[in-house]
Design a protein around this motif. Structure first.
Motif, short mmCIF file in Angstrom:
data_model
loop_
_atom_site.label_atom_id
_atom_site.label_comp_id
_atom_site.label_asym_id
_atom_site.label_seq_id
_atom_site.Cartn_x
_atom_site.Cartn_y
_atom_site.Cartn_z
N THR A 93 0.73 -1.35 -0.01
CA THR A 93 0.10 -0.12 0.10
C THR A 93 0.70 1.11 0.00
OG1 THR A 93 -1.70 -1.30 1.12
CG2 THR A 93 -1.86 0.95 1.18
N LEU A 94 1.87 1.31 0.79
CA LEU A 94 2.82 2.28 0.80
C LEU A 94 3.50 2.62 -0.48
CD1 LEU A 94 4.27 4.82 2.23
CD2 LEU A 94 5.92 3.05 3.17
N LEU A 95 4.11 1.58 -1.09
CA LEU A 95 4.77 1.80 -2.32
C LEU A 95 3.51 2.04 -3.52
CD1 LEU A 95 6.92 -1.54 -2.16
CD2 LEU A 95 7.71 1.17 -1.93
N ALA A 96 2.26 1.62 -3.40
CA ALA A 96 1.42 2.05 -4.48
C ALA A 96 0.76 3.20 -4.25
CB ALA A 96 0.16 1.10 -4.55
N ALA A 97 0.92 3.87 -3.16
CA ALA A 97 0.65 5.29 -2.76
C ALA A 97 1.33 6.21 -3.31
CB ALA A 97 0.37 5.58 -1.18
N ILE A 98 2.85 5.92 -3.14
CA ILE A 98 3.80 6.72 -3.76
C ILE A 98 3.89 6.89 -5.03
CG2 ILE A 98 6.27 6.98 -3.66
CD1 ILE A 98 6.44 5.74 -0.89
N LYS A 99 3.66 5.63 -5.69
CA LYS A 99 3.76 5.55 -7.31
C LYS A 99 2.69 6.11 -7.81
CE LYS A 99 6.05 3.83 -10.68
NZ LYS A 99 7.46 4.36 -11.36
N ALA A 100 1.43 6.01 -7.10
CA ALA A 100 0.15 6.25 -7.76
C ALA A 100 -0.49 7.54 -7.28
CB ALA A 100 -1.16 5.12 -7.66
N ASN A 101 -0.07 8.18 -6.17
CA ASN A 101 -0.64 9.31 -5.73
C ASN A 101 0.58 10.38 -5.30
OD1 ASN A 101 -3.42 8.48 -5.59
ND2 ASN A 101 -2.66 6.92 -4.40
N ALA A 102 1.63 10.71 -6.28
CA ALA A 102 2.85 11.45 -5.78
C ALA A 102 2.28 12.97 -6.12
CB ALA A 102 3.82 11.33 -6.82
N PHE A 103 1.42 13.31 -4.94
CA PHE A 103 0.86 14.50 -5.05
C PHE A 103 1.79 15.77 -4.84
CE2 PHE A 103 0.94 13.58 -0.62
CZ PHE A 103 1.69 14.71 -0.05
N TRP A 104 2.78 15.41 -4.35
CA TRP A 104 3.89 16.56 -4.17
C TRP A 104 4.67 16.77 -5.42
CZ3 TRP A 104 3.86 11.50 -2.15
CH2 TRP A 104 4.40 10.66 -2.74
N ALA A 105 4.50 16.12 -6.49
CA ALA A 105 5.12 16.32 -7.81
C ALA A 105 3.93 16.99 -8.77
CB ALA A 105 5.55 15.07 -8.37
N MET A 106 2.97 17.24 -8.17
CA MET A 106 1.98 17.73 -9.22
C MET A 106 1.54 19.23 -8.78
SD MET A 106 -0.91 14.93 -8.38
CE MET A 106 -1.90 14.56 -9.90
N PRO A 107 1.22 20.01 -9.74
CA PRO A 107 0.85 21.45 -9.69
C PRO A 107 -0.27 21.50 -8.74
CG PRO A 107 0.10 20.81 -11.85
CD PRO A 107 0.99 19.41 -11.19
N THR A 108 -0.59 22.78 -8.07
CA THR A 108 -1.66 22.86 -7.11
C THR A 108 -2.92 22.91 -8.01
OG1 THR A 108 -0.17 24.40 -5.74
CG2 THR A 108 -2.58 24.72 -5.51
#
Length: 142
Positions: A93-108
Motif C-alpha cells: 500500500t505504501l509503495l502503491a500510494a507513492i507511485k500512484a498518488n505522488a501529489f507532491w510532484a503535481m501542480p496545485t
C-alpha cells in the motif's frame, strides 16, 4: 451524554461478538481481494495498469500484485502469520500510494488535492494493518 469510562453495553456486546473481529478484518482487506479478482479476470488490463505506472516488466508486476492481493488478505483473515499479511499489504500500500498518488510532484489544483487525499487514505490503511497485527499479537500473548 455518557459519563462513564466504561464501554456502553451495546458497543461491548458488538465488540465481544465472535464474528465481529473476522468481519472487521474482512472489511480491512476487501478492496485487495476485489482488486485481485478484477486483475486476475482481466489480466491484460492488469498488465496495462502496471505499464501505466511505469512498472517494468509489467506482466511480472501484475502477477506479483495479484499474489500479494490474495496472499496478504488470506493470512489476515485466517490469522495464520497475520503479521506477515499485514506487513505485505502495508508495504504494498505504501509503495502503491507513492507511485500512484505522488501529489507532491503535481501542480496545485484539484488533481493534486485528490491525489493527496488518496495518499493520506492509504496511510490510514497502513495504520489499520499495523493495528490488526498489534491486536493479534496482544491477544495471542494474553
Amino acid at each position: 451524554m455518557i459519563r462513564s469510562r466504561e464501554t456502553p453495553s451495546v458497543v461491548a456486546a458488538i465488540l465481544d461478538w465472535p464474528p465481529t473481529a473476522l468481519m472487521a478484518r474482512l472489511a480491512l482487506v476487501s478492496a485487495y481481494l476485489l482488486g485481485a479478482v478484477v486483475k486476475a479476470t482481466d489480466f491484460p488490463g492488469a498488465v496495462a495498469e502496471q505499464a501505466h505506472f511505469g512498472m517494468s516488466p509489467p506482466a511480472f508486476w501484475a502477477v506479483l500484485t495479484i499474489a500479494v492481493e490474495i496472499v496478504g488478505p488470506l493470512l489476515i483473515l485466517t490469522r495464520r502469520w497475520l503479521w506477515l499479511g499485514a506487513g505485505m499489504l502495508g508495504a504494498f500500500t505504501l509503495l502503491a500510494a507513492i507511485k500512484a498518488n505522488a501529489f507532491w510532484a503535481m501542480p496545485t489544483g484539484h488533481d493534486r488535492f485528490m491525489a493527496m487525499n488518496a495518499f493520506v487514505e492509504h496511510i490510514g490503511l497502513i495504520g489499520g494493518f499495523a493495528l490488526v497485527a498489534l491486536l493479534d499479537r496482544r491477544e495471542r500473548a494474553a
